[in-house]
Design a protein around this motif. Structure first.
Motif, PDB file in Angstrom:
ATOM      1  N   SER A   1       1.786  -5.903   7.235  1.00  0.00           N
ATOM      2  CA  SER A   1       0.723  -4.950   7.586  1.00  0.00           C
ATOM      3  C   SER A   1       1.316  -3.709   8.247  1.00  0.00           C
ATOM      4  N   TYR A   2       2.314  -3.950   9.121  1.00  0.00           N
ATOM      5  CA  TYR A   2       2.955  -2.818   9.780  1.00  0.00           C
ATOM      6  C   TYR A   2       3.690  -1.948   8.757  1.00  0.00           C
ATOM      7  N   LEU A   3       4.413  -2.588   7.811  1.00  0.00           N
ATOM      8  CA  LEU A   3       5.154  -1.834   6.790  1.00  0.00           C
ATOM      9  C   LEU A   3       4.190  -1.058   5.894  1.00  0.00           C
ATOM     10  N   SER A   4       3.027  -1.640   5.619  1.00  0.00           N
ATOM     11  CA  SER A   4       2.024  -0.964   4.801  1.00  0.00           C
ATOM     12  C   SER A   4       1.526   0.314   5.493  1.00  0.00           C
ATOM     13  N   ARG A   5       1.246   0.219   6.800  1.00  0.00           N
ATOM     14  CA  ARG A   5       0.796   1.399   7.560  1.00  0.00           C
ATOM     15  C   ARG A   5       1.909   2.450   7.621  1.00  0.00           C
ATOM     16  N   LEU A   6       3.142   1.974   7.825  1.00  0.00           N
ATOM     17  CA  LEU A   6       4.290   2.878   7.895  1.00  0.00           C
ATOM     18  C   LEU A   6       4.457   3.643   6.577  1.00  0.00           C
ATOM     19  N   PHE A   7       4.303   2.935   5.456  1.00  0.00           N
ATOM     20  CA  PHE A   7       4.444   3.548   4.131  1.00  0.00           C
ATOM     21  C   PHE A   7       3.367   4.617   3.921  1.00  0.00           C
ATOM     22  N   LYS A   8       2.121   4.287   4.252  1.00  0.00           N
ATOM     23  CA  LYS A   8       1.029   5.234   4.047  1.00  0.00           C
ATOM     24  C   LYS A   8       1.181   6.469   4.934  1.00  0.00           C
ATOM     25  N   ASN A   9       1.596   6.260   6.176  1.00  0.00           N
ATOM     26  CA  ASN A   9       1.780   7.398   7.089  1.00  0.00           C
ATOM     27  C   ASN A   9       2.878   8.338   6.593  1.00  0.00           C
ATOM     28  N   GLU A  10       3.935   7.749   6.034  1.00  0.00           N
ATOM     29  CA  GLU A  10       5.091   8.542   5.603  1.00  0.00           C
ATOM     30  C   GLU A  10       4.866   9.206   4.244  1.00  0.00           C
ATOM     31  N   VAL A  11       4.271   8.457   3.292  1.00  0.00           N
ATOM     32  CA  VAL A  11       4.144   8.934   1.909  1.00  0.00           C
ATOM     33  C   VAL A  11       2.804   9.625   1.661  1.00  0.00           C
TER      34      VAL A  11
END
Length: 514
Positions: free
Chosen positions: A439-449
């Motif tokens: 879940s954390y990696l998913s949020r990180l991906f969306k924030n960055e990309v």
């Protein structure tokens, strides 16, 4: 074939046209003129208006020889036949100097005219065949770059289209596969020059080359004769040294053992990869030959496993990284490097899962920590391998701030670039590759990309499909599979959503536009 006729005598001109039509009714007479100036005026307005010119020598204002001399200095590609009532040798000599195809004497004999036209028609046919061959060759090159050796070998039609012609040409001879890689992205001008030189090198060593964009690799299949092994390696090394000396980039090559059958290409490719990965240990600007029998070691002993586990569990990243970097430094061959890193990552996975066991599975394209063919092959220098492992250890030890995790997103984007055609899940990447909460990696991906992982992956695959549609060689269901869609109907549905038409309609539009 389109033809124009020039003669200042009206009835002679019309008689010649009639004779041409009787010889070949399919020849289209696009114009008839009284002098050379009229011909030039017509061709200026209609540069594609004629394939052949038949002209008399003696004409007012501009005669046939002056006309042919003027045309010889233009970019117009015309076959010219001179017709004259004069038999003087000087006319024929001048006509030949200006590139005239034939010289006929008045009155024009029908059989001689027919022979002259047939020669031109044969030449046109050969030109068209050569043009089609070049276009087909370019189409094959563009298509192949989106594939890989394994994908071609899994598809009988592609093997027949791309590989069998090479093997038929050198039937019965043994071959070796060679991979060439650069230590950085090759710019277009360098790529054009390199590919011209590779073509020449491949011809000298009886073979062909392919470029696969996914791994930015040149793959050569070379059919060297018996007893040529040492000279081949010397020539390949000379070739690389010459390229490296001329440009600000470094090239390395890895070459396989000798084989004779098409299906053995996969094994030859694996050997070439094993060989070229040695550049991580011994450096660039080298030709590495597959060693044959070798005994790789896992340098992570049970005792060091215990020390590494304690360091990570106690969040001592510096101690853990010092131990790991020491192990990597001891590796003397690339496969020992791979086995050692796999041992390290298996331990990290067991720590992450809080388990002392790990399911041993052979997952060629999966997420199990590290891939010899993909991850290790795509590193250019050993320091990059060190940094990769160090980042994972730091992440597990939670010693980095959130804004320092952006390197993971870059790695994921690169992973998608190399593996988009396989099943990819952000959840499995989080668990098996980065040892962090999905879940954390998913949020990180969306924030960055700026978009979710699934949407980015879907759009990336469709864009790859658009590139594949440039080739008429690949079928729509092949393109769907290569773009990562197991269901063709889903592929068509997503494609239409993005481009407003089906893949087949898109291809037709692009073909018509070109």
């Amino acid at each position: 074939m389109k033809m124009i006729v020039a003669d200042d005598e009206y009835y002679a001109r019309k008689a010649l046209i009639k004779k041409i039509s009787s010889i070949n009714p399919e020849i289209e007479i696009t114009g008839d003129f009284e002098n050379g100036k009229q011909v030039l005026a017509y061709l200026r307005e209609h540069p594609q208006g004629a394939d052949v010119l038949i002209t008399d020598v003696r004409m007012p204002e501009m005669d046939g020889l002056e006309l042919t001399e003027t045309l010889s200095k233009t970019d117009l590609k015309l076959d010219i036949i001179i017709v004259s009532g004069y038999t003087e040798f000087e006319y024929a000599k001048k006509a030949i100097a200006f590139g005239v195809r034939d010289y006929l004497i008045k009155p024009v004999n029908k059989e001689e005219l027919q022979a002259a036209l047939e020669k031109i028609e044969i030449r046109h046919r050969k030109y068209e065949e050569e043009l089609n061959r070049v276009v087909q060759h370019q189409m094959i090159r563009r298509t192949v770059q989106y594939l890989s050796i394994e994908e071609i070998l899994r598809n009988g039609e592609w093997t027949e289209e791309f590989l069998n012609p090479v093997f038929k040409k050198y039937q019965g001879r043994e071959y070796r596969m060679t991979i060439i890689q650069a230590d950085r992205q090759i710019i277009p001008t360098e790529q054009d020059k390199l590919e011209r030189d590779l073509t020449e090198f491949a011809q000298e060593h009886c073979g062909s080359w392919f470029y696969f964009n996914r791994y930015q690799e040149y793959v050569l299949i070379l059919f060297s004769g018996q007893g040529e092994s040492s000279s081949f390696m010397e020539n390949l090394n000379t070739f690389l040294l010459k390229k490296n000396a001329g440009w600000n980039l470094k090239l390395s090559a890895g070459t396989s053992g000798s084989y004779s059958q098409v299906p053995q290409l996969k094994k030859a490719y694996q050997e070439a990869v094993y060989a070229i990965n040695q550049r991580l240990i011994d450096g660039w600007v080298n030709v590495y030959e597959f060693a044959g029998e070798f005994k790789p070691q896992n340098l992570l002993s049970k005792e060091k496993e215990v020390i590494l586990r304690e360091a990570i569990e106690n969040q001592k990243a510096a101690d853990a990284n010092a131990l790991i970097l020491g192990l990597i430094k001891q590796c003397r061959d690339s496969y020992t490097l791979y086995i050692t890193i796999i041992g390290i990552f298996n331990l990290l996975y067991r720590i992450y899962c809080k388990s002392d066991s790990i399911e041993e599975t052979e997952n060629e394209h999966g997420y199990l920590l590290f891939s010899f063919r993909s991850d290790l092959y795509n590193f250019k220098y050993l320091k990059e391998v060190n940094q990769y492992v160090e980042n994972i250890v730091n992440l597990m030890c939670m010693e980095q701030g959130e804004k320092k995790y952006h390197y993971i997103i870059k790695e994921i984007l690169d992973y998608i670039e190399k593996n988009y055609q396989f099943n990819i899940s952000l959840g499995e990447l989080a668990e098996h590759k980065y040892f962090m909460n999905s879940s954390y990696l998913s949020r990180l991906f969306k924030n960055e990309v700026g978009q979710t992982f699934s949407k980015y992956l879907m759009q990336f695959r469709i864009k790859k499909a658009v590139s594949l549609l440039e080739s008429n060689i690949l079928k729509i269901n092949d393109i769907a599979a290569l773009a990562g869609y197991n269901d063709v109907s889903h592929f068509i549905q997503y494609f239409k959503k993005m481009y407003g038409c089906t893949p087949e309609e898109y291809r037709a539009l692009q073909t018509n536009a070109n």
